[in-house]
Design an enzyme around this catalytic site. Structure first.
Site: not given
Ligand code: ADE
Length: 273
Positions: A92, A119, A161, A176
């Site tokens: 994230p 984590e 793709r 796209d």
């Molecule tokens: N791992 C946990 N959340 C994630 C996200 N939003 N994008 C990529 N990998 C992740």
């Protein structure tokens, strides 16, 4: 293209046998190799995580299993004749995964994914492999998943793709919604197929008119309508040169006006359409 995925949940990657990606594998366009990280643990409990230095909640994935796994996976790939690997680390905290990044990754011959649980992975692993190859830390959206495996599925499908011959119809990429380099990235409007009546819902007459010009205009107007509503940021970012006279009329109807720099923004006075 070669793909390697190192994970503690190999079964999570089963969907890579299905549909478009599965077919690309069966045709030999994609060589997918899923590896169990725990095969590179050497203690009785197959430990892959430990407590974070500095304290705090959760656990951190340890350097050693990842280092040993990636060394072997890379060596094996090179032996098989692969070249030019890049490391794709779903997190994230990564850069947003976009269509532009999907295109960039689709041009690489070999992607190695390291989906993490807990984590995340000890930073030194990424620092170490960054000395040998490009490392892409990517986020698929502003939310936190329990692990990176679902992100691997997302990235793989978006990339696969785009590979030559995988979709069949090369033109479909150009249209796209998020095709990079387009002057305007608009969302696609609604689409319909037979029957012409369903539970009292008809379809817009213009789609039955056979008038290609009018149909194209209607589709463009609907794209503008949907984009202003669902992704106003895309309109705000658009090069105003992307909008023709008819687009401008539609944007005006939808309550959008050009600002001093020519870019469109929502007129604060306008009532929502
Ligand atoms: N791992 C946990 N959340 C994630 C996200 N939003 N994008 C990529 N990998 C992740």
């Amino acid at each position: 293209m070669r793909l390697d995925v190192v994970t503690i949940f190999p079964e999570y990657l089963e969907p890579l046998n299905v549909s478009l990606v599965g077919k690309a594998r069966a045709r030999g366009q994609l060589d997918v190799n899923v590896h169990d990280l725990r095969e590179w643990t050497y203690d009785r409990h197959n430990t892959v995580d430990d407590t974070p230095y500095g304290g705090g909640p959760g656990m951190v994935m340890k350097t050693d299993p990842w280092g040993a796994a990636l060394d072997d996976v890379l060596a094996e790939g090179y032996e098989d004749g692969a070249h030019g690997p890049v490391l794709v680390v779903p997190t994230p905290s990564g850069r947003p995964f976009t269509q532009e990044l999907a295109v960039e990754l689709s041009e690489r011959p070999w992607l190695v994914f390291t989906p993490a649980r807990y984590e995340g992975i000890d930073r030194r692993v990424m620092d170490e492999y960054a000395t040998r190859m490009p490392v892409y830390e990517v986020s698929i959206g502003d939310y936190v998943l329990a692990g990176g495996e679902a992100a691997v599925l997302v990235v793989t499908e978006a990339v696969a793709r785009l590979l030559p011959g995988v979709l069949g119809n090369a033109e479909s990429h150009r249209d796209d919604s998020f095709a990079p380099g387009a002057m305007a990235n608009l969302l696609e409007g609604p689409i319909y197929t037979k029957p012409p009546q369903w539970r009292g819902h008809g379809i817009p007459d213009v789609l039955l008119s056979g008038h290609h010009g009018k149909i194209a205009r209607w589709r463009r107007d609907e794209a503008l309508r949907r984009t202003t509503r669902n992704r106003p940021d895309l309109i705000e970012r658009c090069d105003p040169g992307a909008f023709d006279k008819k687009d401008r009329e539609m944007l005006s109807i939808l309550g959008w006006r050009p600002g001093p720099d020519g870019r469109f923004g929502r007129d604060p006075e306008a009532v929502e359409e």
